[in-house]
Each structure stands twice: as structure tokens, then as C-alpha cells.
Design an enzyme around this catalytic site. Structure first.
Site, PDB file in Angstrom:
ATOM      1  CB  THR A  31      15.495 -25.562  -2.352  1.00  0.00           C
ATOM      2  OG1 THR A  31      15.877 -25.250  -3.689  1.00  0.00           O
ATOM      3  CG2 THR A  31      14.259 -24.758  -1.967  1.00  0.00           C
TER       4      THR A  31
ATOM      5  CB  CYS B  20      15.348 -21.767 -10.309  1.00  0.00           C
ATOM      6  SG  CYS B  20      16.575 -23.022 -10.025  1.00  0.00           S
TER       7      CYS B  20
HETATM    8  C1  LIG Z   1      22.829 -20.973  -6.285  1.00  0.00           C
HETATM    9  C2  LIG Z   1      21.748 -22.001  -6.146  1.00  0.00           C
HETATM   10  N1  LIG Z   1      21.147 -22.173  -4.970  1.00  0.00           N
HETATM   11  C3  LIG Z   1      20.189 -23.093  -4.795  1.00  0.00           C
HETATM   12  C4  LIG Z   1      19.749 -23.892  -5.829  1.00  0.00           C
HETATM   13  C5  LIG Z   1      18.679 -24.911  -5.588  1.00  0.00           C
HETATM   14  O1  LIG Z   1      19.265 -26.176  -5.443  1.00  0.00           O
HETATM   15  P1  LIG Z   1      18.402 -27.520  -5.374  1.00  0.00           P
HETATM   16  O2  LIG Z   1      17.965 -27.780  -6.781  1.00  0.00           O
HETATM   17  O3  LIG Z   1      19.321 -28.563  -4.856  1.00  0.00           O
HETATM   18  O4  LIG Z   1      17.257 -27.278  -4.445  1.00  0.00           O
HETATM   19  C6  LIG Z   1      20.325 -23.724  -7.097  1.00  0.00           C
HETATM   20  C7  LIG Z   1      19.838 -24.508  -8.257  1.00  0.00           C
HETATM   21  O5  LIG Z   1      19.545 -23.981  -9.299  1.00  0.00           O
HETATM   22  C8  LIG Z   1      21.364 -22.764  -7.257  1.00  0.00           C
HETATM   23  O6  LIG Z   1      21.977 -22.592  -8.430  1.00  0.00           O
END
Ligand SMILES: Cc1ncc(COP(=O)(O)O)c(C=O)c1O
Length: 389
Positions: A70, A332
Site C-alpha cells: 500500500t 481488503c
Molecule cells: C494486489 C495487491 N496490492 C496491494 C495490496 C496491499 O498490500 P499490503 O498489505 O502490503 O499493504 C494487496 C493486499 O491485499 C494486494 O493483493
């Protein structure tokens, strides 16, 4: 609990934990301190960053460590668009991206950027969920600063043809960012070969710790200038301030190395287990509907399965079988009751999207627990069907 939600996160591999512990419990020096404890932890961390760069085939000075994907996505997209020397005002992404990309685009749109969200190939095709390359080409113009396309989708596992996307993006002078969170550690990712300018990844999707991620900035073919999003102590050449996390970074390097060493064998095994779930459930439930691309290694991540039930909502199935961890959308977005934006972007109806579930098979799953999971899932499904009558 049988864990089949490896797109949401993965269990930290015990070998990764072993590699991390000394940098938490024994050498706890601040890697930016000048004394021996600091120098030693800085050196180990530096070696880990070099190892990470090698595994991505990226220059070692191109890796910026972050708190996760993120943050990496925010730094890549906001950082590029808000750099004082950025003159271009148009940015392009894809309708099925993760909110960690889509929400940044929405925010930049509020601040005056022109945004194009390109559609994907529709459900029923082998390449369902892959960005429509012709529409992508049409979307990019001489004012396009950045194109952001995920390498692999977190809900339907669709794998993007990144080399072709890079060629299209660069032909009009735009830079290319890829959210490779679901790809790194699962399929080969070579940033130089694919010619990616910015790439995000996170350790917790590849059997590493939560809270550690990376952004690859510039692959030596093109200059990439980022406006820092976190300022402070000037660490990491001022691009991302804050005390670095030696244990997390060493853990991420160890995790990526294990993935790279085992990738072919792992993908074969995980693909077979995924296919087994699909076969068992498909045999027993009439009218299951596969969502997304073909179940082959060219089009889809090997552990990914996403399908719609004929009658029962995904959320109800999850509640009926609490001993099995899977998901009725992306983790998410599970807090929202809106149907998955990824599935609806594929042309899937809202009703079918609500009847959809996602499984993510991973390294620690065994054949016998897959059989057990299928039995429990079918029992739960039959109970729900009986209640509905
Ligand atoms: C494609 C994708 N991008 C970004 C993220 C976010 O990652 P992080 O949890 O390391 O912030 C996720 C997590 O679900 C994801 O699957």
C-alpha cells in the site's frame, strides 16, 4: 482451521522467522547508528536489499524498502505525479486494480489529474481479467505521465502480459508502474526483461513478515523522479525517511529466496491442489461458474480459484464453514458489502458476484487437508441448500 486464503496473506515460513530472530533479539542496533551494533545490522540489511534486487533482476540501488505494498503504491503513483518537474497531467490504470492503486488515482483526480481507467477482457475468455491492450494503447497520449497495471490480480489470479504493456506505455513516453504484490514470489518477475519502471511488492504474500514491502524505482533504462511521501531523517536517499527494519528486510530477502528456489515445483504442486478443489466441488455441485481466466499457468496464478455458486451467497457459505479460511471477495474489501469491483469489471452480474468465493492454495497446504476441506465445504453447502428450501 484449514487455511485456503493465501491471497489475503501467507503464514511466515519458519525458515524466515529463524533468519529474522537474531536481528530482533540479539543484534537490535539501529542500522543508521555509527557504532558496531549499528554497522553490523546495516551491513546485513544492505546484503538483504542486494539479494532482493538480484532476485528481481533490478539494480541494487533501485530498491526502496517500505511498510508494504500500500505504501509502495502510494509512493510510486503520488511520488511521480507530484514531483515538481512532472509536467504531464494524465494517468492511466485498469478497472480491476487493488484499492491501494485505485484510491490513489481517485485522490489525484480530485487534485486535477486526468484519469483513465481501462477495461479488462470479459468473463468467459481464456484471458478474462487481462487489460484490453487495444484500449490501453488508445488511452495513452503525449500527456500521460504514468500507466499502472498490476502484474497478477489478487481476486481472480489473472496474469498480465507486462512486456507488451511496457512497450505500449513507453511508446508515448509514459512510465510504467506495476503492483506486483501477488506476482513476486509466485511467478517469475524480471524487471529488466519486462522493462518496468516502478514495481511494488510486499513480504506477507510470499511467506514473509507483515509490515515490510518494497518499491523498485527505475531499472536503468529511464530516469524516474519521485517526490518523497514520508520525510524526516533522510534515510534511503531521502525517498523514504524512517528507521529501516533490518529483521523485516532480512526476512523478506529470505522469503523471496525460498520462493525463487522452489518456484517450479511449488507451482506444480499448488496447481494440482487447486485443480483438485475445483474438480471435487464441480462434480458435487451443479451449476458452478468459474470466474476469471483459464485454469492454466499461462493465464492464472497456480493457487488461485474463484467461482460462483448457483444459489448460495459466498458470505453465507463462509459463515457456515468457519473451520475453512477462504474469502468471498478480496480481504481488503471484505468489510464492504458491495460486490467485488473486480468481478463486476469482468461483466459478471452483481448477484453472481455475491455468490462468488475465492480460494488461495499455498505452500503449507497438503493433499489430505484439501480432501477434508472439500468435504466440509460440501456439507456446509448442502445444509444451506436444505435451509433455503
Ligand atoms: C494486489 C495487491 N496490492 C496491494 C495490496 C496491499 O498490500 P499490503 O498489505 O502490503 O499493504 C494487496 C493486499 O491485499 C494486494 O493483493
Amino acid at each position: 482451521m484449514i487455511y485456503l486464503d493465501n491471497h489475503a496473506t501467507t503464514r511466515c515460513d519458519p525458515r524466515v522467522v529463524d533468519a529474522m530472530v537474531p536481528w530482533l533479539a540479539e543484534n537490535y542496533g539501529n542500522p543508521h547508528s555509527g557504532h558496531a551494533l549499528g554497522v553490523e545490522s546495516n551491513q546485513a540489511m544492505h546484503n538483504a536489499v542486494e539479494q532482493i534486487a538480484r532476485l528481481l533482476n533490478a539494480p541494487s540501488d533501485s530498491i526502496v524498502m517500505t511498510s508494504g505494498a500500500t505504501e509502495s503504491n502510494n509512493l510510486a503513483i503520488r511520488g511521480l505525479c507530484t514531483h515538481p518537474r512532472q509536467k504531464r497531467r494524465h494517468i492511466v490504470t485498469v478497472s480491476t486494480e487493488h484499492p491501494a492503486v485505485l484510491d490513489v488515482f481517485e485522490d489525484l483526480q480530485k487534485h486535477g489529474f486526468r484519469v483513465t481507467r481501462v477495461p479488462v477482457q470479459q468473463d468467459g475468455r481464456m484471458d478474462a481479467g487481462v487489460v484490453d491492450l487495444q484500449k490501453l494503447e488508445e488511452a495513452i497520449d503525449d500527456d500521460t505521465a504514468l500507466v499502472s497495471v498490476m502484474w497478477a490480480n489478487n481476486e481472480i489470479g489473472a496474469i498480465a502480459p507486462m512486456k507488451e504493456i511496457a512497450r505500449i506505455s513507453h511508446s508515448r513516453g509514459a512510465l510504467l508502474h506495476s503492483d506486483a504484490t501477488q506476482a513476486v514470489g509466485r511467478i517469475p518477475v524480471d524487471v529488466l526483461d519486462a522493462d518496468i519502471d516502478l514495481l511494488s511488492a510486499t513480504a506477507h504474500k510470499l511467506y514473509g513478515p507483515k509490515g515490510t514491502g518494497l518499491l523498485m524505482v527505475g531499472n536503468s533504462n529511464r530516469r524516474v523522479r519521485l517526490n518523497p511521501q514520508i520525510v524526516g531523517g533522510g534515510q534511503q536517499r531521502g525517498i523514504r525517511s524512517g528507521t529501516m527494519n533490518p529483521a523485516g528486510i532480512i526476512g523478506m530477502a529470505a522469503a523471496m529466496q525460498i520462493c525463487a528456489d522452489q518456484m517450479t515445483e511449488h507451482n506444480h504442486r499448488v496447481g494440482e491442489l487447486r485443480d483438485r478443489i475445483w474438480m471435487r466441488l464441480n462434480e458435487a455441485i451443479d451449476g458452478l461458474h468459474l470466474n476469471g481466466p483459464a485454469l492454466d499457468q499461462e493465464h492464472r496464478l497456480p493457487g488461485n480459484l474463484n467461482f460462483a455458486l448457483p444459489q448460495i451467497e459466498g458470505q453465507a457459505w463462509m459463515s457456515a464453514v468457519p473451520q475453512i479460511a477462504f474469502s468471498s471477495g478480496s480481504a481488503c474489501s471484505a468489510a464492504h458489502s458491495t460486490p467485488s469491483h473486480v468481478l463486476t469489471a469482468l461483466g459478471i452480474s452483481e448477484s453472481r458476484a455475491r455468490r462468488s468465493v475465492r480460494f488461495g492454495v499455498g505452500r503449507f497446504n497438503q493433499a489430505d487437508e484439501i480432501e477434508e476441506a472439500c468435504e466440509v465445504l460440501l456439507e456446509g453447502h448442502n445444509q444451506l441448500l436444505a435451509l433455503a428450501k
